[in-house]
Design a protein around this motif. Structure first.
Motif, mmCIF file in Angstrom:
data_model
loop_
_atom_site.group_PDB
_atom_site.id
_atom_site.type_symbol
_atom_site.label_atom_id
_atom_site.label_comp_id
_atom_site.label_asym_id
_atom_site.label_seq_id
_atom_site.Cartn_x
_atom_site.Cartn_y
_atom_site.Cartn_z
ATOM 1 N N UNK A 1 -14.667 -11.551 -58.065
ATOM 2 C CA UNK A 1 -15.050 -10.411 -57.532
ATOM 3 C C UNK A 1 -14.437 -9.249 -57.828
ATOM 4 N N UNK B 1 -11.528 -2.760 -55.756
ATOM 5 C CA UNK B 1 -10.437 -1.516 -55.954
ATOM 6 C C UNK B 1 -9.462 -1.403 -54.712
ATOM 7 N N UNK C 1 -2.228 -7.968 -42.601
ATOM 8 C CA UNK C 1 -3.166 -8.144 -43.206
ATOM 9 C C UNK C 1 -3.079 -9.172 -44.427
ATOM 10 N N UNK C 2 -4.017 -9.841 -44.345
ATOM 11 C CA UNK C 2 -4.061 -10.656 -45.657
ATOM 12 C C UNK C 2 -4.828 -9.851 -46.771
ATOM 13 N N UNK D 1 -5.787 -11.470 -49.531
ATOM 14 C CA UNK D 1 -6.443 -12.695 -50.109
ATOM 15 C C UNK D 1 -7.477 -13.359 -49.125
ATOM 16 N N UNK D 2 -8.352 -14.328 -49.342
ATOM 17 C CA UNK D 2 -8.992 -14.768 -48.588
ATOM 18 C C UNK D 2 -8.855 -16.382 -48.219
ATOM 19 N N UNK E 1 -22.573 -9.726 -47.917
ATOM 20 C CA UNK E 1 -22.679 -10.080 -49.293
ATOM 21 C C UNK E 1 -21.478 -9.594 -49.993
ATOM 22 N N UNK E 2 -20.833 -8.641 -49.696
ATOM 23 C CA UNK E 2 -19.683 -7.970 -50.372
ATOM 24 C C UNK E 2 -18.382 -8.312 -49.625
ATOM 25 N N UNK E 3 -18.069 -8.635 -48.398
ATOM 26 C CA UNK E 3 -17.107 -9.061 -47.787
ATOM 27 C C UNK E 3 -16.583 -10.127 -48.235
ATOM 28 N N UNK E 4 -15.409 -10.653 -48.605
ATOM 29 C CA UNK E 4 -14.631 -11.963 -48.962
ATOM 30 C C UNK E 4 -13.781 -12.496 -47.892
ATOM 31 N N UNK E 5 -13.829 -11.667 -46.726
ATOM 32 C CA UNK E 5 -13.057 -12.097 -45.849
ATOM 33 C C UNK E 5 -11.624 -12.212 -46.003
ATOM 34 N N UNK E 6 -11.288 -10.930 -46.744
ATOM 35 C CA UNK E 6 -9.960 -11.031 -47.082
ATOM 36 C C UNK E 6 -8.716 -10.617 -45.999
ATOM 37 N N UNK E 7 -9.241 -9.619 -45.387
ATOM 38 C CA UNK E 7 -8.588 -9.052 -43.993
ATOM 39 C C UNK E 7 -7.726 -7.872 -44.255
ATOM 40 N N UNK E 8 -7.969 -7.166 -45.504
ATOM 41 C CA UNK E 8 -7.041 -6.073 -45.645
ATOM 42 C C UNK E 8 -7.477 -4.902 -44.556
ATOM 43 N N UNK E 9 -8.445 -5.006 -43.930
ATOM 44 C CA UNK E 9 -8.746 -3.975 -42.627
ATOM 45 C C UNK E 9 -7.861 -4.423 -41.363
ATOM 46 N N UNK F 1 -12.892 -16.345 -40.673
ATOM 47 C CA UNK F 1 -14.108 -15.476 -41.200
ATOM 48 C C UNK F 1 -13.918 -13.811 -40.368
ATOM 49 N N UNK G 1 -10.312 1.956 -47.552
ATOM 50 C CA UNK G 1 -9.453 0.883 -48.220
ATOM 51 C C UNK G 1 -10.075 -0.344 -48.477
ATOM 52 N N UNK H 1 -11.375 -3.202 -50.071
ATOM 53 C CA UNK H 1 -11.277 -3.438 -51.586
ATOM 54 C C UNK H 1 -12.517 -3.836 -52.319
ATOM 55 N N UNK H 2 -13.467 -4.281 -51.369
ATOM 56 C CA UNK H 2 -14.715 -4.700 -51.977
ATOM 57 C C UNK H 2 -15.833 -3.560 -51.359
ATOM 58 N N UNK H 3 -15.449 -2.783 -51.013
ATOM 59 C CA UNK H 3 -16.556 -1.644 -50.515
ATOM 60 C C UNK H 3 -17.547 -2.362 -49.740
#
Lengths: 501, 130
Positions: free
Chosen positions: A251, A254, A328-329, A331-332, B77-85, B101, B118, B120-122
């Motif tokens: 993916x 940004x 906050x991670x 990566x997933x 569909x865009x979220x990859x469950x990274x957790x930056x938020x 998740x 912020x 990353x995957x909008x």
């Protein structure tokens, strides 16, 4: 007891192999013991899914008629490197679009190709006898390319230091948004599922070993760039066919204020041949320790705020100087787990078959910093050495006179000991004149929070301060907080004459 | 319950929210406010049972009121469950469930917009908000 690769391959062929994920392994070892786990488990699978900036792909477009030697190449306005033969290019993940800047880049071109979208190719050439054509513009699908070979110079970091920010303003970094005053901690990596964390001595992971990359069966090429396993920061160079990849596992992204990056999914199966392999794959999040690095300090060796384990990072809250700081991670972990699961079924199906590394990776290397033979400008090279300062107990009127006489807009304010205690600008004085209150002395109107620089600081770092705080001058102070110069926007003009030739 | 209150200040600088608190006795929590010389918008949080009362009184005082719903929208569909938020949200709207998740508690959101910027995957956007 030891097992051989051929025994494991035989078991896989016969459908008798026991393949588990690295997440399951600690419990298996706890239950069966190391010997028992060695007898029971044949392959441990790993997975990670996170931002891997050092990624990209070699593309071959095929020849046009009349033919062109593409020298400058853009894909959807993102420049690709064209200095390789006539119709080959390398598209790098972090390259920004010439027109859309931060919101689109090389990673998005790769994502669009994999999603089956049309990508516009534009190329320029100077023209030769054998390649007369000078320009071309055409629309391409991934299937129209002869090859799209992803080759990522540095993926799968063994672990990665967490990030925080001790300054009083937000920082927008490749580690995400870092809130002021250590308001949060960000981290990356799948911890106990990370491929290299499960083989830290590179006994089973090396060149030629099969790997899952972006949803395609691929291969480890060898050590990655900046490979630094001596300190626990090994990396891998990996490759796979982009045409077999899926956007479920690759993916574009940004990082606000930083730029474009590519989230890659990577997974490697590790055959379990001996006790050492059992021990290595039994690693838990508690065992993987990283530093929390202070990104507020803009130098190469940023200080560490504390050591922390992935278990603590993943818990969502880390104690930092007595404060509970949320994490906050980036990566997933859900995706990492999913990938380890796919690798498991691919091993069972014979899609990825464990082999001994054809080209071993050095487990002891250390990455070097850049050797710099020329030095960039430092503050002392361009600062104003003539300092006009004022004492905090002087009248505002005296400050106004000094500002007029000194033809400057900023007056550093010092105390009787000669140390910097504030700053006044023409704005502060005008304000005091327009609305005269009880203020009569400089200390009544000065700004007490002064952003400063030092003579040894790189000009680029000082300029960043001017931009960040939206100010036009920085007092230059020594170790004793004495003002030894001023750096103003005007001094920066000197750079053009002396440094930027 | 969250209400978006918009009011004009042309008629003078009436302390509308303070007035409503005094008249109704309902404790209003102002979560976000943007007020300039001519107009203002405030996001307020009130107990659900006092909603009708507060809305009515605000309207009497000349403010436009609407209930804030579906504040933030996550495109799965865009979220990859990274957790930056997760750590940057001042309201702790985001968290991981047991399967890592991403989960949101939209009710806590005050529309600061930081996560939208912020991600990353909008994957995050305002829904039904201008």
């Amino acid at each position: 007891m030891e097992k051989t690769i051929s025994l494991i391959r035989e078991r896989i062929r016969d459908g008798n192999a026991r393949v588990v994920t690295a997440e399951e392994m600690p419990a298996i070892v706890a239950e069966l013991g190391e010997e028992g786990a060695l007898r029971e488990v044949d392959v441990v699978t790993t997975g990670t899914f996170g931002a891997m900036c050092s990624s990209g792909a070699f593309l071959n477009f095929g020849h046009a008629d009349p033919p062109i030697k593409m020298e400058k190449i853009w894909l959807n306005d993102v420049e690709a490197y064209g200095g390789i033969a006539a119709v080959d290019a390398y598209i790098g993940a972090t390259q920004k679009s010439a027109t859309r800047e931060e919101s689109y880049g090389g990673a998005h071109v790769i994502e669009d190709f994999i999603a089956g979208k049309t990508v516009e190719l534009r190329a320029l050439s100077t023209g030769t006898d054998c390649y007369p054509r000078r320009t071309i513009t055409t629309e391409l699908l991934l299937e129209n390319l002869n090859q799209a070979i992803m080759l990522n110079p540095r993926n799968g970091y063994q672990r990665y230091n967490a990030a925080s920010n001790s300054t009083d303003r937000s920082l927008r970094t490749y580690m995400g948004l870092l809130l002021p005053n250590c308001g949060n901690i960000t981290y990356s990596g799948s911890g106990l599922l990370n491929p290299l964390a499960n083989d830290p001595h590179f006994r089973m992971i090396g060149g030629g070993v099969p790997a899952f990359l972006g949803g395609a069966p691929g291969m480890v090429v060898g050590e990655g760039t900046q490979h630094s396993p001596a300190g626990g920061f090994g990396t891998l160079m990996v490759t796979a066919d982009m045409k077999q990849m899926s956007n479920d596992y690759i993916r574009a992204a940004t990082m606000a204020g930083y730029g474009v990056t590519l989230y890659m999914g990577l997974g490697i199966p590790i055959p379990i041949l001996d006790i050492e392999a059992v021990r290595a794959t039994a690693i838990r999040d508690e065992d993987i320790i990283v530093d929390v690095i202070d990104y507020g300090i803009p130098t190469r060796s940023r200080p560490s705020l504390r050591k922390v384990s992935y278990a603590e990072l993943k818990s969502g809250v880390v104690d930092l100087n007595g404060e509970e700081v949320r994490t906050s991670s980036l990566s997933s972990f859900r995706k990492a787990r999913e990938i380890a699961g796919v690798v498991k079924s691919w091993v069972e199906q014979g899609i990825l078959t464990p082999v001994q590394p054809a080209r071993p990776i050095d487990p002891l290397k250390s990455a070097m910093p850049l050797r710099e033979t020329t030095r960039g400008p430092r503050v002392l090279d361009i600062m104003d050495r003539k300092v006009i300062a004022i004492r905090e107990d002087e009248e505002i009127r005296a400050a106004a006179q000094k500002l007029l006489k000194g033809e400057t807009n900023h007056l550093p304010v010092i105390n009787t000991a000669g140390k910097l205690v504030g700053i006044v600008t023409t704005y502060d004085i005008s304000k005091a004149v327009v609305s005269p209150g009880k203020a009569s002395l400089v200390r009544d109107i000065m700004k007490k929070k002064v952003i400063t620089t030092t003579p040894e600081e790189a000009v680029d770092v000082a300029v960043r301060k001017l931009e960040q705080y939206n100010i036009s001058a920085l007092p230059v102070v020594d170790g004793e907080k004495r003002v030894i110069g001023m750096l103003t926007a005007m001094n920066l003009g000197k750079l053009f004459g002396r440094w930027l030739k | 319950m969250k209400l978006v209150v918009t009011f004009s200040r042309k008629a003078g600088k009436k302390p509308i929210i303070a007035q409503v608190v005094r008249d109704t006795g309902v404790l209003i929590n102002v979560e976000r406010a943007l007020i300039d010389s001519s107009e203002g918008e405030a996001l307020i949080d009130i107990p659900d049972e006092s909603c009708a009362l507060v809305k009515e009184r605000l309207a009497d005082l000349g403010a436009a009121v609407r209930v804030l719903e579906d504040i933030i929208s996550l495109d799965e569909s865009r979220c990859v469950d990274c957790g930056a938020c997760i750590s940057i949200c001042p309201q702790e709207v985001f968290s991981f469930d047991d399967d890592w998740r991403l989960r949101m508690d939209e009710k806590k959101c005050v529309l600061c917009g930081r996560c939208i910027e912020i991600c990353p995957h909008r994957a995050l956007s305002h829904k039904g908000e201008g």
